[in-house]
Design an enzyme around this catalytic site. Structure first.
Site, PDB file in Angstrom:
ATOM      1  N   ASP A 226       0.821  -1.225   0.000  1.00  0.00           N
ATOM      2  CA  ASP A 226       0.000   0.000   0.000  1.00  0.00           C
ATOM      3  C   ASP A 226       0.853   1.271   0.000  1.00  0.00           C
ATOM      4  O   ASP A 226       0.338   2.370   0.276  1.00  0.00           O
ATOM      5  CB  ASP A 226      -0.958   0.000   1.203  1.00  0.00           C
ATOM      6  CG  ASP A 226      -1.959  -1.140   1.097  1.00  0.00           C
ATOM      7  OD1 ASP A 226      -2.330  -1.478  -0.046  1.00  0.00           O
ATOM      8  OD2 ASP A 226      -2.323  -1.721   2.128  1.00  0.00           O
ATOM      9  N   ASP A 255      14.557  -2.270   3.994  1.00  0.00           N
ATOM     10  CA  ASP A 255      15.936  -1.745   3.916  1.00  0.00           C
ATOM     11  C   ASP A 255      16.187  -1.123   2.547  1.00  0.00           C
ATOM     12  O   ASP A 255      16.872  -0.094   2.439  1.00  0.00           O
ATOM     13  CB  ASP A 255      16.951  -2.876   4.152  1.00  0.00           C
ATOM     14  CG  ASP A 255      16.776  -3.490   5.523  1.00  0.00           C
ATOM     15  OD1 ASP A 255      16.330  -2.772   6.437  1.00  0.00           O
ATOM     16  OD2 ASP A 255      17.070  -4.689   5.677  1.00  0.00           O
TER      17      ASP A 255
END
Ligand code: RIB
Length: 308
Positions: A226, A255
């Site tokens: 999302d 990351d």
């Protein structure tokens, strides 16, 4: 210059049909050793996104073992300058990753050398030249708060980005507050945002604009497929969406997002386009097994750039 202060691991990945619940035994196929650690992953993601436009420096600690050597070699191959300390009689950090067939994972981290990383391992000369300092929650939060403080004094025009993953559950509240007050941009996922609100006893966990205002920094909340939301401390909120993909391995997606975003900030881009490109990079990273394997290179995101 983009500088990453954080953890370096070797990930031992086992693919399983389903992630076992407590008391359950499942059979995996084989053990794969891959490069990982939130700090190292963010450094590699930043270097691939930067592709030489900005220097990328990793400050971390490894053990004097084969895993440590392999991690340093990996930085060299990815054009990350490793200002890393090799600690004698110490093992390199390891993460044991159980990877389900839906791309989701369960991770257990043994910090080893990462547990001994100190702010003093970062040279003040490097911090002076650092336009963006990127830190995570996988090493001591006290040392992280300290290094961000040194960066702020050494380069008052610099930006400190804290990806508080994971949120330390056993640290003292004073250290958490110090870290949040010293960073300029906080990046967390939805669960981490909720955990921080709980620790700070925030009156409304859903009101992240109030959190940004209370801690005095911009807050980015990542929401997987999302996209991400940016809560500015002045109350404005911006949403960026993510491309939809069929994930093979979500390890390192956060990351990749942080490393790519920080590299784009370091080269002078605005937050919103940097966030949109970071979402795209994170989605691409989920298309291969291993935290770093699928991390895209600059030309895959900035289509008009040279693929060399
Ligand atoms: O964020 C993913 C990383 O978390 C893995 O690479 C593993 O090393 C753990 O630190």
């Amino acid at each position: 210059m983009l500088t990453i202060f954080g953890s370096i691991n070797i990930d031992q990945v086992i693919r399983v049909p389903n992630i076992p619940v407590p008391g359950e035994t499942v059979l995996g196929d084989r053990v794969m050793d891959t490069h990982g650690g939130k700090g190292a992953n963010q450094a590699v993601a930043g270097a691939r996104m930067g592709a030489g436009t900005i220097p990328v420096v990793m400050i971390g600690t490894v053990g004097d073992d084969a895993f440590g050597k392999a991690a340093l070699q990996n930085f060299a191959e990815n054009k990350v300058r490793a200002d890393c300390t090799v600690l004698p009689d110490c093992a390199t950090g390891t993460a044991f990753i159980t990877l389900g067939s839906d791309g989701e994972n369960a991770i257990t981290v043994v910090p080893d050398a990462n547990g001994l990383l100190e702010a003093a391992h970062a040279s003040v000369e490097v911090l002076q030249k650092t336009s963006v300092l990127l830190c995570q929650g996988e090493v001591s939060l006290k040392e992280t708060a300290h290094v961000m403080g040194v960066h702020r004094s050494a380069n008052p025009n610099g930006t400190s980005v804290l990806n508080l993953a994971p949120v330390p559950q056993d640290g003292d509240l004073g250290t958490l507050r110090a870290a949040l007050e010293t960073c300029d941009i906080l990046i967390v996922n939805e669960g981490e945002a909720e955990a921080i609100c709980d620790l700070l006893a925030a009156p409304d966990k859903r009101d992240l604009s109030a959190l940004a205002k209370a801690i005095g920094c911009e807050v980015v909340v990542t929401r997987g497929p999302d996209g991400a939301d940016l809560f500015l401390k002045d109350g404005r909120v911006t949403h960026v969406s993510s491309p939809q993909i069929d994930p093979v391995d979500t390890t390192g997606a956060g990351d990749t997002f942080c490393g790519a975003f920080a590299a784009l900030l370091a080269e002078g881009r605005e937050m919103k386009p940097a966030l949109a490109m970071a979402c795209e990079a994170a989605a691409k990273a989920c298309c291969a097994i291993g935290a770093q394997t699928g991390m895209p290179r600059r030309h895959e995101i900035l289509k008009d750039t040279d693929p060399s």
